[in-house]
Design an enzyme around this catalytic site. Structure first.
Site, short mmCIF file in Angstrom:
data_model
loop_
_atom_site.label_atom_id
_atom_site.label_comp_id
_atom_site.label_asym_id
_atom_site.label_seq_id
_atom_site.Cartn_x
_atom_site.Cartn_y
_atom_site.Cartn_z
N HIS A 85 0.84 -1.20 0.00
CA HIS A 85 0.00 0.00 0.00
C HIS A 85 0.87 1.25 0.00
O HIS A 85 1.96 1.26 0.59
CB HIS A 85 -0.91 -0.02 1.24
N ASP A 137 -11.32 2.14 -1.06
CA ASP A 137 -10.42 3.01 -0.30
C ASP A 137 -11.17 3.87 0.71
O ASP A 137 -10.83 5.02 0.95
CB ASP A 137 -9.56 3.88 -1.24
MN MN Z 1 -5.71 3.13 0.70
#
Ligand code: MN
Length: 334
Positions: A173, A296
């Site tokens: 990430h 997200d």
């Molecule tokens: Mn993220």
């Protein structure tokens, strides 16, 4: 159509408190200092994001219902425990995993989780992966660099050894660019998620490819968010110039081309990218079996992400695979 979102952020209260201590100290990485001002502020927007990050119970599920998300794969938000010393990071990663496991146990059809680990203590991180696998975690997540260091350094490879043995994908990430390259990103907000994060994380992925990691661990799976952090667009040129560098003796020849490692060992997610052209290019380059949906949350509008994938011009078979089929196979969610 069943929707699984695979890059859904959470944080524990204690990690957020420790971030504030780091930000108040003298030794703050420049990118993290900028991040702290943006997301850990005391304004209503930052407070709302924080309240959403720490909620892995009823409030989050109500929001998932409102947004039409069937399942969220939860993971520690950036920079997670990677801003801490090894002892604090190892303890707080373990605590985060206990909280994640409890949330999944309470809502097994709505939540799955990726484990947090502390790369600062590689042997401990490998042990934590074994424990996390026992707790039912479906993979693990690392927020790119750790104190400016990248995972191609062999001291981190016990983590990959455990990941391959346990068949746990690593979600690599983003976070802000590492101290060694952050300076020119600090102007104009370029260090942030729109650009700097992708430069940092695609560089990290390329270091993993070029160091020969996948010759040593051929079954390792890496997941990149944000439509592969731009790499699907670059692969042809990366191969082309790699071959030139091999020819002139500037880099060592690997068993496969860089793009072949990308196609064999990586999957990507849509996370925060709502562009038809970017998705169709990725489908053409990677095929329809290694792209997954991610919302997200709570950083992006889930509503917008869902509207995008509901309506983007791709086939219905592709849509179903991206929304759920690929995540079920790659993270073994079924
Ligand atoms: Mn993220």
């Amino acid at each position: 159509m069943k929707r699984i979102a695979v890059e859904e952020a959470f944080v524990t209260e204690e990690i957020a408190q420790e971030w504030k201590k780091v930000l108040a100290s003298k030794f703050v990485e420049p990118g993290f200092r900028m991040m702290g001002q943006t997301i850990l502020g005391d304004d209503p927007g930052a407070r709302l994001v924080h309240s959403r990050l720490v909620d892995i119970g009823a409030g989050r599920i109500a929001q998932m219902d409102a947004d039409g998300i069937d399942m969220a794969v939860l993971s520690i938000t950036s920079p997670g425990v990677q801003a801490f010393d090894a002892v604090t990071a190892t303890r707080l990663a373990k605590d985060a995993n206990d909280q994640l496991a409890a949330a999944v146990l309470a809502h097994p059809t709505r939540f799955a989780a990726l484990a947090a680990v502390a790369p600062q203590y590689p042997a401990g991180a490998a042990l934590e992966l074994h424990r996390a696998s026992g707790l039912g975690m479906k993979g693990f997540l690392i927020n790119s660099h750790t104190m400016g260091e990248y995972l191609d350094d062999r001291k981190y490879w016990p983590i990959f050894e455990a990941a391959q043995a346990l068949d746990l994908p690593l979600y690599l990430h983003p976070r802000e660019p590492s101290p060694g390259m952050v300076s020119p990103f600090l102007d104009y907000g370029l260090y942030f998620a729109g650009f700097g994060f992708a430069v940092e994380t695609s560089l990290h992925a390329m270091r993993l490819i070029m160091c020969g990691l996948f010759d040593e661990f051929p079954r390792l799976k890496i997941v990149l968010g944000h439509m592969g952090e731009g790499l699907p667009f670059w692969l042809q040129r990366i191969d082309n110039r790699y071959l030139l560098q091999v020819k002139i003796g500037a880099v060592k020849k690997m068993k496969k081309l860089p793009s072949e490692y990308f196609l064999d060992n990586f999957a990507i997610t849509t996370a925060g990218v709502m562009s038809g052209p970017a998705l169709r290019l990725s489908l053409e380059v990677l095929g329809e079996d290694r792209i997954m949906f991610a919302a997200d949350y709570p950083y992006e509008s889930v509503e917008e992400g869902v509207r995008f994938l509901d309506t983007v011009e791709i086939s219905e078979v592709q849509r179903a695979k991206i929304y759920s089929g690929n995540a079920e196979r790659i993270f073994k969610l079924a």
